[in-house]
Design a protein around this motif. Structure first.
Motif, mmCIF file in Angstrom:
data_model
loop_
_atom_site.group_PDB
_atom_site.id
_atom_site.type_symbol
_atom_site.label_atom_id
_atom_site.label_comp_id
_atom_site.label_asym_id
_atom_site.label_seq_id
_atom_site.Cartn_x
_atom_site.Cartn_y
_atom_site.Cartn_z
ATOM 1 N N ASP A 65 22.631 -15.477 -59.008
ATOM 2 C CA ASP A 65 24.028 -15.147 -59.311
ATOM 3 C C ASP A 65 24.589 -13.991 -58.485
ATOM 4 O O ASP A 65 25.641 -14.129 -57.852
ATOM 5 C CB ASP A 65 24.199 -14.861 -60.803
ATOM 6 N N ALA A 66 23.951 -12.840 -58.498
ATOM 7 C CA ALA A 66 24.472 -11.681 -57.762
ATOM 8 C C ALA A 66 24.458 -11.931 -56.255
ATOM 9 O O ALA A 66 25.374 -11.505 -55.541
ATOM 10 C CB ALA A 66 23.681 -10.422 -58.102
ATOM 11 N N ILE A 67 23.454 -12.645 -55.785
ATOM 12 C CA ILE A 67 23.373 -12.954 -54.352
ATOM 13 C C ILE A 67 24.525 -13.871 -53.953
ATOM 14 O O ILE A 67 25.197 -13.641 -52.943
ATOM 15 C CB ILE A 67 22.009 -13.587 -53.999
ATOM 16 N N ALA A 68 24.778 -14.905 -54.752
ATOM 17 C CA ALA A 68 25.858 -15.844 -54.446
ATOM 18 C C ALA A 68 27.212 -15.136 -54.428
ATOM 19 O O ALA A 68 28.032 -15.376 -53.532
ATOM 20 C CB ALA A 68 25.859 -16.989 -55.458
ATOM 21 N N ALA A 69 27.452 -14.269 -55.397
ATOM 22 C CA ALA A 69 28.719 -13.533 -55.435
ATOM 23 C C ALA A 69 28.853 -12.616 -54.223
ATOM 24 O O ALA A 69 29.944 -12.496 -53.635
ATOM 25 C CB ALA A 69 28.822 -12.724 -56.729
ATOM 26 N N SER A 70 27.766 -11.981 -53.820
ATOM 27 C CA SER A 70 27.790 -11.101 -52.649
ATOM 28 C C SER A 70 28.107 -11.872 -51.374
ATOM 29 O O SER A 70 28.884 -11.410 -50.532
ATOM 30 C CB SER A 70 26.438 -10.390 -52.500
ATOM 31 N N ILE A 71 27.520 -13.054 -51.243
ATOM 32 C CA ILE A 71 27.773 -13.885 -50.064
ATOM 33 C C ILE A 71 29.227 -14.356 -50.053
ATOM 34 O O ILE A 71 29.895 -14.311 -49.014
ATOM 35 C CB ILE A 71 26.808 -15.091 -50.025
ATOM 36 N N ALA A 72 29.720 -14.795 -51.209
ATOM 37 C CA ALA A 72 31.098 -15.272 -51.289
ATOM 38 C C ALA A 72 32.074 -14.175 -50.855
ATOM 39 O O ALA A 72 32.972 -14.413 -50.041
ATOM 40 C CB ALA A 72 31.414 -15.747 -52.710
ATOM 41 N N TYR A 73 31.873 -12.977 -51.364
ATOM 42 C CA TYR A 73 32.759 -11.873 -51.012
ATOM 43 C C TYR A 73 32.632 -11.513 -49.523
ATOM 44 O O TYR A 73 33.637 -11.355 -48.819
ATOM 45 C CB TYR A 73 32.460 -10.658 -51.889
ATOM 46 N N ALA A 74 31.395 -11.409 -49.040
ATOM 47 C CA ALA A 74 31.173 -11.032 -47.642
ATOM 48 C C ALA A 74 31.686 -12.096 -46.674
ATOM 49 O O ALA A 74 32.062 -11.773 -45.546
ATOM 50 C CB ALA A 74 29.687 -10.776 -47.395
ATOM 51 N N SER A 75 31.721 -13.349 -47.110
ATOM 52 C CA SER A 75 32.163 -14.424 -46.217
ATOM 53 C C SER A 75 33.609 -14.234 -45.761
ATOM 54 O O SER A 75 33.975 -14.632 -44.657
ATOM 55 C CB SER A 75 31.989 -15.792 -46.890
ATOM 56 N N LEU A 76 34.413 -13.598 -46.596
ATOM 57 C CA LEU A 76 35.819 -13.382 -46.229
ATOM 58 C C LEU A 76 35.957 -12.458 -45.026
ATOM 59 O O LEU A 76 36.861 -12.628 -44.215
ATOM 60 C CB LEU A 76 36.582 -12.821 -47.428
ATOM 61 N N SER A 77 35.038 -11.501 -44.879
ATOM 62 C CA SER A 77 35.103 -10.575 -43.742
ATOM 63 C C SER A 77 34.775 -11.266 -42.422
ATOM 64 O O SER A 77 35.035 -10.714 -41.357
ATOM 65 C CB SER A 77 34.153 -9.390 -43.962
ATOM 66 N N ARG A 78 34.225 -12.473 -42.508
ATOM 67 C CA ARG A 78 33.891 -13.242 -41.298
ATOM 68 C C ARG A 78 34.844 -14.400 -41.083
ATOM 69 O O ARG A 78 34.572 -15.291 -40.272
ATOM 70 C CB ARG A 78 32.453 -13.738 -41.390
ATOM 71 N N GLY A 79 35.929 -14.430 -41.844
ATOM 72 C CA GLY A 79 36.892 -15.511 -41.703
ATOM 73 C C GLY A 79 36.427 -16.813 -42.320
ATOM 74 O O GLY A 79 36.964 -17.880 -42.014
ATOM 75 N N LEU A 80 35.441 -16.725 -43.171
ATOM 76 C CA LEU A 80 34.936 -17.898 -43.881
ATOM 77 C C LEU A 80 35.422 -17.818 -45.321
ATOM 78 O O LEU A 80 35.912 -16.783 -45.763
ATOM 79 C CB LEU A 80 33.404 -17.907 -43.865
ATOM 80 N N ALA A 81 35.263 -18.872 -46.048
ATOM 81 C CA ALA A 81 35.577 -18.860 -47.479
ATOM 82 C C ALA A 81 34.481 -19.645 -48.186
ATOM 83 O O ALA A 81 34.643 -20.818 -48.507
ATOM 84 C CB ALA A 81 36.950 -19.456 -47.748
ATOM 85 N N ILE A 82 33.337 -19.006 -48.366
ATOM 86 C CA ILE A 82 32.195 -19.639 -49.023
ATOM 87 C C ILE A 82 32.241 -19.267 -50.495
ATOM 88 O O ILE A 82 32.139 -18.100 -50.850
ATOM 89 C CB ILE A 82 30.870 -19.173 -48.377
#
Length: 173
Positions: A65-82
């Motif tokens: 759970d915490a890993i998935a949320a961290s990836i989702a948030y960080a993806s925005l800084s790379r122009g992604l929307a995971i």
């Protein structure tokens, strides 16, 4: 940070029933504000190396759970929307009785299955199976810490699912 907060030495019985002198409670790190941006970025780096372009990430609750949320948030800084999703250990007993939460239309969506610590791979295997049952296309599975006690063998060949990790237990101890 992971070594200092999450790795413990002593006499432990793991979920698999195996004994170990090392225990890793990754949530003591992955749930902290300071670690979340780092966790998201290292997983995104790993996905880039592997060529995985998921629409969403998640795994069996609680480890992922915490890993998935961290990836989702960080993806925005790379122009992604995971996006992130959660796989319940048991399906809900009411409503739509589903075990996959957070995705409106999972059919065919490319995903990466996550786990915090992999030992024999049992939780990750269950998450992969549930994700496929829900119609997701599993690109691969990735854990934060691989104890190197059979997870890769349980996941890659029998499930035809690529497996990777950020750290091995040996690297942390």
């Amino acid at each position: 940070m992971l070594r200092g907060r999450s790795v413990r030495h002593g006499d432990f019985t793991l979920v698999s029933g195996q004994k170990s002198e090392w225990y890793v409670d990754a949530k003591l790190t992955t749930c902290t504000a300071a670690a979340m941006p780092l966790v998201g970025q290292v997983f995104l780096d790993k996905f880039a190396v592997r060529g995985w372009l998921p629409k969403a990430v998640g795994g069996l609750t609680m480890g992922a759970d915490a890993i998935a949320a961290s990836i989702a948030y960080a993806s925005l800084s790379r122009g992604l929307a995971i996006d992130s999703f959660v796989i319940r250990k048991e399906s809900k007993k009411h409503g739509m009785k589903k075990f996959l939460e957070g995705m409106i239309d999972p059919a065919g969506a490319p995903v990466v299955i996550l786990d915090d610590v992999c030992t024999t791979g049992g939780s990750t295997v269950l998450a992969i199976e549930r994700a496929r049952e829900a119609g997701l296309e599993v690109l691969g599975a990735c854990c934060l810490v691989d104890r190197e006690m059979g997870a890769r063998a349980a996941i890659e060949e029998p499930l035809e699912c690529p497996f990777d990790r950020i750290f091995t237990l040996a690297e942390l101890i």
